[in-house]
Design an enzyme around this catalytic site. Structure first.
Site, PDB file in Angstrom:
ATOM      1  CG  ASP A 171      -1.431   1.636  -3.671  1.00  8.98           C
ATOM      2  OD1 ASP A 171      -0.231   1.387  -3.883  1.00  8.98           O
ATOM      3  OD2 ASP A 171      -1.821   2.344  -2.708  1.00  8.98           O
ATOM      4  CG  ASP A 178      -1.729   1.204   1.402  1.00 11.59           C
ATOM      5  OD1 ASP A 178      -1.965   1.882   0.382  1.00 11.59           O
ATOM      6  OD2 ASP A 178      -2.151   1.493   2.543  1.00 11.59           O
ATOM      7  CG  ASP A 229      -6.102   2.954   0.495  1.00 10.44           C
ATOM      8  OD1 ASP A 229      -5.177   2.126   0.615  1.00 10.44           O
ATOM      9  OD2 ASP A 229      -6.744   3.095  -0.564  1.00 10.44           O
ATOM     10  CD  GLU A 249     -10.134 -19.844 -12.477  1.00  8.38           C
ATOM     11  OE1 GLU A 249     -11.070 -19.227 -13.002  1.00  8.38           O
ATOM     12  OE2 GLU A 249     -10.010 -19.965 -11.256  1.00  8.38           O
ATOM     13  CG  HIS A 290      -6.282 -15.272  -6.615  1.00  7.81           C
ATOM     14  ND1 HIS A 290      -5.820 -15.942  -7.723  1.00  7.81           N
ATOM     15  CD2 HIS A 290      -7.575 -14.995  -6.858  1.00  7.81           C
ATOM     16  CE1 HIS A 290      -6.798 -16.052  -8.599  1.00  7.81           C
ATOM     17  NE2 HIS A 290      -7.868 -15.488  -8.100  1.00  7.81           N
ATOM     18  CG  ASP A 291      -9.225 -18.402  -6.560  1.00  6.22           C
ATOM     19  OD1 ASP A 291      -9.631 -17.364  -6.012  1.00  6.22           O
ATOM     20  OD2 ASP A 291      -9.294 -18.605  -7.786  1.00  6.22           O
ATOM     21  CG  ASP A 340     -11.948 -15.281 -13.461  1.00  3.87           C
ATOM     22  OD1 ASP A 340     -11.247 -15.794 -12.582  1.00  3.87           O
ATOM     23  OD2 ASP A 340     -13.170 -15.070 -13.340  1.00  3.87           O
ATOM     24  CG  ASP A 387      -7.257 -12.447 -13.607  1.00  9.28           C
ATOM     25  OD1 ASP A 387      -8.111 -13.112 -14.198  1.00  9.28           O
ATOM     26  OD2 ASP A 387      -6.700 -12.809 -12.553  1.00  9.28           O
TER      27      ASP A 387
HETATM   28  C1  NOJ Z   1     -11.817 -17.485 -10.393  1.00  5.70           C
HETATM   29  C2  NOJ Z   1     -10.969 -16.487  -9.683  1.00  5.70           C
HETATM   30  O1  NOJ Z   1      -9.668 -16.994  -9.584  1.00  5.70           O
HETATM   31  C3  NOJ Z   1     -11.611 -16.241  -8.346  1.00  5.70           C
HETATM   32  O2  NOJ Z   1     -10.796 -15.484  -7.494  1.00  5.70           O
HETATM   33  C4  NOJ Z   1     -12.933 -15.575  -8.588  1.00  5.70           C
HETATM   34  O3  NOJ Z   1     -13.600 -15.422  -7.357  1.00  5.70           O
HETATM   35  C5  NOJ Z   1     -13.810 -16.392  -9.538  1.00  5.70           C
HETATM   36  N1  NOJ Z   1     -13.088 -16.893 -10.665  1.00  5.70           N
HETATM   37  C6  NOJ Z   1     -14.924 -15.550 -10.063  1.00  5.70           C
HETATM   38  O4  NOJ Z   1     -14.408 -14.598 -10.942  1.00  5.70           O
END
Ligand code: NOJ
Length: 577
Positions: free
Chosen positions: A62, A54, A58, A287, A353-354, A233, A131
């Protein structure tokens, strides 16, 4: 011409040909044996912008924050950055709900910041992959606002609507909805719209050629700016049978089978290739990779002119709250490798990140083994065939925060599922235990830069709590430690960049039935590399038909060769044979 002169000329010609190599000798160079591409030789470093750095206090990472860390990013030795979405968004799903595809999210900065970031990356020889979120948009996108305003709107068919006076639409499972219902009723036009993800993420209608053209124009806008690739995505879900047939009972337990690779998906990708990918030097990865090897090949085999590489989930999905079996892990990675040995190209990854943190899921995040098992996992990722995708923070061995109170969680689907479980009287203790281990917020806590307040991530209040272990696990302290996870990561990335065997070489599994050790070789044009990985906390001996006494040690995560041929806990060792 006199006969003697003619003989002389022929002789000269023969000598000339021999010297110039005109009599074609077999070309044994790497270029001749493999189809070299920059995106195959890349190491992709994934940055989650919200949590990286950051710059304005905030509490939200960023673009200026990323810019301030460009030299750090370069120092890793990686050559591609994948940025999670940075477009304008109301942030229902942290940017995966885009309200303007040609603008930058206010929290993240401005287009001028973006241009500087791209320039800064390129100046350092790093490419940028963006993305692209076009299975759905935000419900706050101008298209959706128009679409929902009237059944006669020219934008109506940009989305999937089902008029309510018809019979009820066939059920569709929503991954993120509090009721798991993917149809949301909207009273204004007395119709339902479809959302595979949250209610604020209505699915776009790819059947509509106008919508498709809009997307290609957006892609061209970014490609013209000079970006180097797109990660699509959830794109395997983009094509739908718009008659919305009834799926068999229980389909939601295996929804990918019903949702992925719908009708015309390949036509859309071919059109996208023709309009965008073929015109720019960009890489492309979607993805998900369908339901079979055939699906994955159909997406990425070069002659199909669709995408460059598959990103399949079977590997990353192996780790569960109760652990996982290494035999299963080896079987999955070996099976995928052999299915793509001759054709096509894969991504190799164990985190993003998932997911929760790499070392907490696949390694051992206890004080005794966190460092060594992090290094071992990095060794695996950097020595497999395919393009490695490495998630920010894993190079420090960052761990799961494992929040115990629901108020600490920020992830929308997790909060919706919490509510869902409450509504149906689910086992809340079980639920909390599960999210503590696997919620993706674990992978989204801020990057731990140093041991000052808020880990040096922000001077404000971070949007999500910082993992309290930042006082001991942070970048600054690892810079000064010759044995750190970070320094090892730089070394293993460097090793990959110096050995094309690790990129293109044939993979061969050794000691297949050993449940504790993963051993394999990578071989290219007669040059062979051996990788030995101990996935346990005990001393283990690999059973391999290879004499390593004369092998050259390339790297070892203990800093020295193994003793008596036995691998120490989580030891990773790489030899040139
Ligand atoms: C896959 C993305 O990697 C995830 O983070 C997102 O929540 C879902 N697609 C919906 O876009």
């Amino acid at each position: 011409m006199k006969k003697s002169k003619l003989v002389f000329c022929i002789l000269l010609l023969v000598i000339f040909e021999a010297n110039m190599g005109c009599k074609a000798k077999p070309d044994t160079s790497v270029n001749a044996s493999v189809d070299r591409k920059w995106w195959k030789e890349a190491v992709v470093y994934q940055i989650y912008p919200r949590s990286f750095k950051d710059s304005d206090g905030d509490g939200i990472g960023d673009l200026k924050g990323i810019i301030s860390k460009l030299d750090y990013i370069k120092s890793l030795g990686i050559n591609v950055v994948w940025l999670n979405p940075i477009y304008s968004s109301p942030n229902d799903d942290n940017g995966y709900d885009v309200s303007d595809y040609r603008n930058i999210m206010k929290d993240f900065g401005t287009m001028a910041d973006f241009d500087l970031l791209l320039k800064g990356l390129h100046e350092r020889g790093i490419k940028l992959v963006m993305d692209l979120v076009v299975n759905h948009s935000s419900d706050e996108h101008a298209w959706f606002k128009q679409s929902k305003s009237s059944r006669n709107s020219p934008y109506r068919d940009y989305y999937h609507w089902w008029n309510a006076e018809r019979v009820k639409p066939a059920p569709r499972y929503s991954l993120f909805d509090v009721n798991h219902d993917a149809w949301k009723y909207d009273s204004l036009t007395n119709a339902y719209y479809l959302h595979y993800f949250s209610r604020k993420q209505p699915d776009l209608n790819w059947e509509n050629p106008k919508l498709r053209q809009e997307v290609y124009d957006i892609m061209k806008f970014w490609a013209a700016k000079g970006i180097d690739g797109f990660r699509l995505d959830a794109f395997q879900f983009a094509a739908k049978d718009t008659s919305f047939p009834v799926f068999p009972k229980g389909y939601e337990n295996d929804f990918v089978k019903y949702y992925a690779m719908g009708p015309h998906l390949h036509d859309y990708l071919k059109e996208m290739y023709q309009q965008v990918f073929s015109k720019y030097d960009v890489m492309s990865v979607a993805e998900g990779a369908g339901n079979s090897f055939q699906d994955a090949h159909d997406l990425v085999d070069a002659e199909r002119n669709e995408l460059n590489m598959a990103y399949a989930f079977e590997g990353v999905d192996i780790a569960k709250v109760n652990g996982y079996s290494l035999l299963h892990f080896k079987e999955v990675f070996s099976r995928w490798d052999s299915a793509f040995a001759e054709k096509g190209w894969l991504s190799v990854f164990l985190a993003n990140h998932d997911q929760a943190r790499l070392v907490s899921r696949f390694g051992n995040d206890s004080a005794a083994y966190r460092e060594v098992s992090s290094k071992m996992l990095s060794t695996f990722l950097m020595t497999m065939r395919g393009t490695p995708y490495y998630y920010n923070g894993d190079e420090l061995g960052m761990t799961n925060a494992g929040f115990t109170n629901i108020s600490e969680y920020r992830d929308m689907p997790t909060l919706n599922e919490y509510q869902h479980q409450k509504n149906i009287g689910g086992d809340m203790q079980q639920f909390m235990k599960r999210i503590q281990f696997e919620c993706r917020d674990n992978g989204r806590t801020p990057f731990q830069w140093n041991n000052t307040a808020n880990a040096g991530f922000t001077t404000g209040t971070p949007w999500i709590n910082i993992n309290p272990n930042y006082t001991s696990i942070n970048e600054a302290s690892q810079e000064n430690d010759p044995n750190s996870v970070l320094l090892y990561f730089r070394n293993i990335v460097k090793l990959r960049s110096q050995h094309l065997e690790l990129v293109y070489g044939k993979y061969q599994l050794l000691d297949k039935d050993n449940p504790k050790i993963y051993a394999y070789t990578r071989e290219l044009n007669g040059s062979k590399i051996l990788v030995l990985l101990n996935f346990t906390s005990s001393l283990e001996k690999p059973n391999i038909p290879v004499d390593i006494s004369k092998a050259k040690l390339l790297i070892d995560n203990y800093g020295s060769s193994p003793n008596d041929g036995k691998l120490r806990p989580y030891e990773a060792v790489v030899y040139q044979l």
